[in-house]
Design an enzyme around this catalytic site. Structure first.
Site, PDB file in Angstrom:
ATOM      1  CD1 TRP A 168      -7.086   6.060   6.023  1.00  0.00           C
ATOM      2  CD2 TRP A 168      -5.974   7.001   7.717  1.00  0.00           C
ATOM      3  NE1 TRP A 168      -7.862   7.084   6.524  1.00  0.00           N
ATOM      4  CE2 TRP A 168      -7.209   7.671   7.558  1.00  0.00           C
ATOM      5  CE3 TRP A 168      -5.105   7.434   8.733  1.00  0.00           C
ATOM      6  CZ2 TRP A 168      -7.589   8.749   8.375  1.00  0.00           C
ATOM      7  CZ3 TRP A 168      -5.479   8.503   9.542  1.00  0.00           C
ATOM      8  CH2 TRP A 168      -6.711   9.144   9.356  1.00  0.00           C
ATOM      9  CE  LYS A 169      -5.275  -1.066   1.384  1.00  0.00           C
ATOM     10  NZ  LYS A 169      -5.279  -1.786   0.134  1.00  0.00           N
TER      11      LYS A 169
ATOM     12  CG  HIS B  96      -6.632  -6.208   4.298  1.00  0.00           C
ATOM     13  ND1 HIS B  96      -5.701  -6.266   3.298  1.00  0.00           N
ATOM     14  CD2 HIS B  96      -7.519  -5.256   3.946  1.00  0.00           C
ATOM     15  CE1 HIS B  96      -6.014  -5.368   2.373  1.00  0.00           C
ATOM     16  NE2 HIS B  96      -7.113  -4.739   2.747  1.00  0.00           N
TER      17      HIS B  96
ATOM     18  CD  GLU C  12     -11.335  -5.273   1.528  1.00  0.00           C
ATOM     19  OE1 GLU C  12     -11.531  -4.091   1.234  1.00  0.00           O
ATOM     20  OE2 GLU C  12     -10.279  -5.680   2.028  1.00  0.00           O
TER      21      GLU C  12
ATOM     22  CB  SER D 227     -11.197  -0.583  -6.927  1.00  0.00           C
ATOM     23  OG  SER D 227      -9.974  -1.260  -7.099  1.00  0.00           O
TER      24      SER D 227
ATOM     25  N   GLY E 117      -7.411   2.958  -0.994  1.00  0.00           N
ATOM     26  CA  GLY E 117      -6.820   4.095  -1.713  1.00  0.00           C
ATOM     27  C   GLY E 117      -7.672   5.362  -1.658  1.00  0.00           C
TER      28      GLY E 117
HETATM   29  P1  PGA Z   1      -8.701  -0.323  -2.173  1.00  0.00           P
HETATM   30  O1  PGA Z   1      -8.333  -1.161  -0.851  1.00  0.00           O
HETATM   31  O2  PGA Z   1      -9.961   0.440  -1.848  1.00  0.00           O
HETATM   32  O3  PGA Z   1      -7.520   0.571  -2.379  1.00  0.00           O
HETATM   33  O4  PGA Z   1      -8.924  -1.295  -3.275  1.00  0.00           O
HETATM   34  C1  PGA Z   1      -9.317  -1.792  -0.106  1.00  0.00           C
HETATM   35  C2  PGA Z   1      -8.659  -2.594   0.967  1.00  0.00           C
HETATM   36  O5  PGA Z   1      -7.574  -3.130   0.708  1.00  0.00           O
HETATM   37  O6  PGA Z   1      -9.180  -2.711   2.081  1.00  0.00           O
END
Ligand code: PGA
Length: 256
Positions: free
Chosen positions: A9-10, A93, A165, A214, A236
């Site tokens: 969720w950042k 991350h 990632e 993404s 996101g």
């Molecule tokens: P994102 O982020 O799915 O919005 O690209 C993934 C993440 O940063 O872990």
């Protein structure tokens, strides 16, 4: 092996919003032992959510933590404080590496501290756009992987999850591009190959490797069928409950 669906969720949602989201997600999800659903709210929401969460359905992850257990480290939250509250911790991350300048050594200490405190690290590794452009993807991945696992004892290797990632595919990055399943497959092969060289075939086969960048409900199925991919880390898309549920549904479909 389980299939992992992790929602990062950042820096989003108040504690109240996090609690409502969790409530709705628990209502929508049946218990499914093959799918490990994990959400990573902000640190401030973890303790109240730990009292609310049904761990049969959903596990909590910390987005961050500090490697020392206590001491003069103003503003930090240690993995020892997170012990018992979360089952997982996202570590390494790209936003921590590049916005907060965490280097490989720092990440390595955090991985060790999480394991010491019975928290499963989700070790994120991924090349930047320029590393890929200059043909340095393999080196970047190997360096982050080897260093991240350096302080993990042989007996604890089964307590680590890797998330690949590519930084250039993360939705918050300007001009983010979607990774193709072939690009993901190539790096996942490299990750497992490196693990095999260092730790042997069994560790290479058994360590879960997730993909993130993404991910949404439309591309989830495609990434989940890449050989060697055991789950997804969504940022996101995980903020929208319906999207996150659809990603979990995609994971269920791929498993049957
Ligand atoms: P994102 O982020 O799915 O919005 O690209 C993934 C993440 O940063 O872990």
């Amino acid at each position: 092996m389980k299939t992992y669906v992790v929602g990062n969720w950042k820096l989003n949602f108040t504690v109240g919003e996090s609690s409502i989201y969790l409530h709705k997600l628990m209502k929508a999800l049946p218990v499914h032992r093959g799918i490990e659903v994990v959400v990573a709210p902000s640190t401030i929401a973890l303790q109240p959510l730990s009292l609310q969460v049904d761990r049969h359905k959903i596990k909590l992850a910390a987005q961050n933590g500090f490697y020392r257990d206590y001491g003069a480290f103003t503003g930090e939250t240690s993995y020892s404080q997170l012990r018992g509250i979360v089952d997982y911790a996202i570590i390494g991350h790209s936003e921590r590496r590049y916005v907060f300048s965490e280097d490989d050594k720092f990440v390595q200490k955090k991985v060790a501290a999480a394991i010491r405190n019975r928290i499963t690290p989700i070790l994120c590794i991924g090349e930047t756009e320029s590393e890929r452009a200059f043909g340095e993807t393999a080196d970047a991945i190997r360096d982050q992987l080897v260093s991240g696992l350096m302080q993990v004892g042989d007996d604890d290797l089964d307590k680590v999850v890797i998330a690949y990632e590519p930084v250039w595919a993360i939705s918050s990055v300007k001009s983010a591009k979607l990774a193709t399943p072939d690009e993901v497959a190539e790096v996942v092969r490299l990750i497992r190959g490196t693990l095999a060289e260092i730790y042997g075939e069994k560790v290479a086969k058994d360590m879960p490797v997730l993909f993130g960048g993404s991910v949404n409900s439309s591309n989830a199925g495609g990434y989940l069928t890449v050989p060697g991919v055991n789950g997804l880390l969504a940022g996101g898309a995980s903020l929208i409950l319906g999207e996150f549920i659809d990603i979990i549904e995609a994971a269920k479909r791929v498993r049957v």
